[in-house]
Design an enzyme around this catalytic site. Sequence first.
Site, PDB file in Angstrom:
ATOM      1  N   CYS A  69       0.839  -1.207   0.000  1.00 15.76           N
ATOM      2  CA  CYS A  69       0.000   0.000   0.000  1.00 15.76           C
ATOM      3  C   CYS A  69       0.871   1.252   0.000  1.00 15.76           C
ATOM      4  O   CYS A  69       1.422   1.632   1.038  1.00 15.76           O
ATOM      5  CB  CYS A  69      -0.911  -0.043   1.224  1.00 15.76           C
TER       6      CYS A  69
ATOM      7  N   CYS B 219      -0.351   4.037   2.228  1.00 14.16           N
ATOM      8  CA  CYS B 219      -0.060   3.839   3.658  1.00 14.16           C
ATOM      9  C   CYS B 219       1.412   4.109   3.975  1.00 14.16           C
ATOM     10  O   CYS B 219       1.734   4.735   4.970  1.00 14.16           O
ATOM     11  CB  CYS B 219      -0.362   2.403   4.095  1.00 14.16           C
ATOM     12  N   ASP B 220       2.319   3.581   3.139  1.00 13.10           N
ATOM     13  CA  ASP B 220       3.732   3.527   3.522  1.00 13.10           C
ATOM     14  C   ASP B 220       4.674   4.388   2.676  1.00 13.10           C
ATOM     15  O   ASP B 220       5.861   4.496   2.999  1.00 13.10           O
ATOM     16  CB  ASP B 220       4.226   2.065   3.443  1.00 13.10           C
TER      17      ASP B 220
HETATM   18  C1  LIG Z   1      -0.196  -5.011   5.938  1.00 13.36           C
HETATM   19  C2  LIG Z   1      -1.290  -3.971   5.742  1.00 13.36           C
HETATM   20  C3  LIG Z   1      -1.063  -2.667   6.180  1.00 13.36           C
HETATM   21  C4  LIG Z   1      -2.053  -1.696   5.996  1.00 13.36           C
HETATM   22  N1  LIG Z   1      -1.801  -0.427   6.447  1.00 13.36           N
HETATM   23  C5  LIG Z   1      -2.769   0.513   6.333  1.00 13.36           C
HETATM   24  C6  LIG Z   1      -2.545   1.838   6.821  1.00 13.36           C
HETATM   25  O1  LIG Z   1      -1.473   2.171   7.350  1.00 13.36           O
HETATM   26  N2  LIG Z   1      -3.561   2.730   6.677  1.00 13.36           N
HETATM   27  C7  LIG Z   1      -4.754   2.417   6.089  1.00 13.36           C
HETATM   28  O2  LIG Z   1      -5.642   3.277   5.996  1.00 13.36           O
HETATM   29  N3  LIG Z   1      -4.981   1.174   5.616  1.00 13.36           N
HETATM   30  C8  LIG Z   1      -4.026   0.219   5.725  1.00 13.36           C
HETATM   31  N4  LIG Z   1      -4.250  -1.039   5.232  1.00 13.36           N
HETATM   32  C9  LIG Z   1      -5.555  -1.321   4.597  1.00 13.36           C
HETATM   33  C10 LIG Z   1      -6.631  -1.536   5.689  1.00 13.36           C
HETATM   34  O3  LIG Z   1      -6.154  -2.491   6.614  1.00 13.36           O
HETATM   35  C11 LIG Z   1      -7.941  -2.000   5.061  1.00 13.36           C
HETATM   36  O4  LIG Z   1      -8.368  -1.019   4.126  1.00 13.36           O
HETATM   37  C12 LIG Z   1      -9.029  -2.196   6.137  1.00 13.36           C
HETATM   38  O5  LIG Z   1      -8.624  -3.163   7.071  1.00 13.36           O
HETATM   39  C13 LIG Z   1     -10.351  -2.630   5.497  1.00 13.36           C
HETATM   40  O6  LIG Z   1     -11.273  -2.957   6.505  1.00 13.36           O
HETATM   41  P1  LIG Z   1     -12.470  -3.986   6.264  1.00 13.36           P
HETATM   42  O7  LIG Z   1     -13.216  -4.020   7.547  1.00 13.36           O
HETATM   43  O8  LIG Z   1     -13.176  -3.630   5.008  1.00 13.36           O
HETATM   44  O9  LIG Z   1     -11.793  -5.390   5.984  1.00 13.36           O
HETATM   45  P2  LIG Z   1     -10.867  -6.308   6.932  1.00 13.36           P
HETATM   46  O10 LIG Z   1     -10.042  -5.485   7.840  1.00 13.36           O
HETATM   47  O11 LIG Z   1     -10.143  -7.230   6.014  1.00 13.36           O
HETATM   48  O12 LIG Z   1     -11.898  -7.154   7.818  1.00 13.36           O
HETATM   49  C14 LIG Z   1     -12.702  -8.162   7.234  1.00 13.36           C
HETATM   50  C15 LIG Z   1     -13.150  -9.132   8.322  1.00 13.36           C
HETATM   51  O13 LIG Z   1     -14.136 -10.008   7.774  1.00 13.36           O
HETATM   52  C16 LIG Z   1     -13.894 -11.341   8.205  1.00 13.36           C
HETATM   53  N5  LIG Z   1     -14.501 -12.241   7.226  1.00 13.36           N
HETATM   54  C17 LIG Z   1     -14.136 -12.431   5.922  1.00 13.36           C
HETATM   55  N6  LIG Z   1     -14.977 -13.296   5.326  1.00 13.36           N
HETATM   56  C18 LIG Z   1     -15.898 -13.670   6.263  1.00 13.36           C
HETATM   57  C19 LIG Z   1     -17.036 -14.548   6.250  1.00 13.36           C
HETATM   58  N7  LIG Z   1     -17.401 -15.217   5.146  1.00 13.36           N
HETATM   59  N8  LIG Z   1     -17.752 -14.701   7.403  1.00 13.36           N
HETATM   60  C20 LIG Z   1     -17.404 -14.032   8.536  1.00 13.36           C
HETATM   61  N9  LIG Z   1     -16.323 -13.174   8.593  1.00 13.36           N
HETATM   62  C21 LIG Z   1     -15.598 -12.986   7.478  1.00 13.36           C
HETATM   63  C22 LIG Z   1     -12.375 -11.425   8.302  1.00 13.36           C
HETATM   64  O14 LIG Z   1     -11.979 -12.457   9.180  1.00 13.36           O
HETATM   65  C23 LIG Z   1     -12.033 -10.027   8.841  1.00 13.36           C
HETATM   66  O15 LIG Z   1     -12.059 -10.010  10.253  1.00 13.36           O
HETATM   67  C24 LIG Z   1      -3.287  -2.030   5.378  1.00 13.36           C
HETATM   68  C25 LIG Z   1      -3.499  -3.341   4.941  1.00 13.36           C
HETATM   69  C26 LIG Z   1      -2.525  -4.311   5.110  1.00 13.36           C
HETATM   70  C27 LIG Z   1      -2.775  -5.721   4.641  1.00 13.36           C
END
Ligand SMILES: Cc1cc2nc3c(=O)[nH]c(=O)nc-3n(C[C@H](O)[C@H](O)[C@H](O)COP(=O)(O)OP(=O)(O)OC[C@H]3O[C@@H](n4cnc5c(N)ncnc54)[C@H](O)[C@@H]3O)c2cc1C
Length: 309
Positions: A136, A139-140
């Site tokens: 990302c 992010c970084d």
């Molecule tokens: C290494 C890394 C670093 C990052 N750093 C940053 C940063 O510095 N700043 C920033 O803004 N963004 C950052 N991001 C991006 C950010 O983490 C994501 O945009 C954010 O987490 C999205 O949130 P979400 O809730 O949509 O999805 P997620 O955080 O992926 O959460 C999804 C959840 O759904 C659950 N799930 C999936 N399928 C199912 C199912 N069928 N049934 C039940 N549960 C399910 C999963 O277990 C998970 O807990 C980073 C991402 C990564 C990978």
Amino acid sequence: MSETTHDCVIIGGGIAGCTAGMYAKRYSLEVCVLDSMGGGGGNTALASLIENYPGFPGGISGVELAMRVKQQAEEVGVPFMAGTADRIVREGDLWRVAGGDCSALTRTVILAMGAFPRSLQVPGEVDLRGKGVSYCATCDGFFYRGKTVAVVGGGNSAVDEACYLASLAQKVYLIHRRDELRAESYMQQRAFATSNLEIIWDTVVTRVLGEDAVTGVELRNVKTGAVSELPLDGLFVAIGHIAKTEWLEGLLEMEDGFIKTDAMMATNQPGIFACGDIRVTPLRQITTAVGDATLAAYAAYQYVLAHRQ
Ligand SMILES: Cc1cc2nc3c(=O)[nH]c(=O)nc-3n(C[C@H](O)[C@H](O)[C@H](O)COP(=O)(O)OP(=O)(O)OC[C@H]3O[C@@H](n4cnc5c(N)ncnc54)[C@H](O)[C@@H]3O)c2cc1C
């Protein structure tokens, strides 16, 4: 005893799911969150330090932010269930969400299952994640001001990230396995016009080099087979995201596995909304996930008001 009908079942308890849960509860909806791991984790928990989420000067660890958001949802009474959803079926005017031992009847569903950045799957990549290997640039990228970095990929995201990084870094390489980019032509023109951005064509990364931090990559030209090393301070992998939504095929309109929504996060099915990384969106960030989730909860509330008997 008759079965409880929820107003809203949220699938996914990452940052988007927890935020949607908190808002839904504050709208007095009968809500619950179903998450594979019980909630409060997701990709946010994988980020060692988050420096671009407003309100935390100096940054906050991903684990702490994820836990705080879950705690805030629990404080207003949002229940979390552990389980992986694998079915959503229509029952009259309602939806049944099921998976594992869980089964719930609900007026609305908010999908917040997130997505995973695609990885290169080469030696050194996993060990050096967060130590120079990033998925990302938004992010970084800031950490690489004045440094030399490479972006892997050839689509819109990769070219966009390479151009953004070129505004910070001294030198940016875009490593692409083909001899032409897939990105739209206006983006390509932007890349070609960026003086400190150099494209390395027909080439794949075969190894990430470094002990405690990235020092470079090993490359292989796919046409000649020639192997070389490129010294680097950072490597950005921009070869797309993977959404695990096969189980929703036929029910929802999707694009490459990501769920299509309108501006209020509504999908093509009545009462089903999607938010965060799982939906078709130009940017996958914590701020965008939180904003999406806020709208999804509000839209679910409006839907329940209109349909509650
Ligand atoms: C290494 C890394 C670093 C990052 N750093 C940053 C940063 O510095 N700043 C920033 O803004 N963004 C950052 N991001 C991006 C950010 O983490 C994501 O945009 C954010 O987490 C999205 O949130 P979400 O809730 O949509 O999805 P997620 O955080 O992926 O959460 C999804 C959840 O759904 C659950 N799930 C999936 N399928 C199912 C199912 N069928 N049934 C039940 N549960 C399910 C999963 O277990 C998970 O807990 C980073 C991402 C990564 C990978």
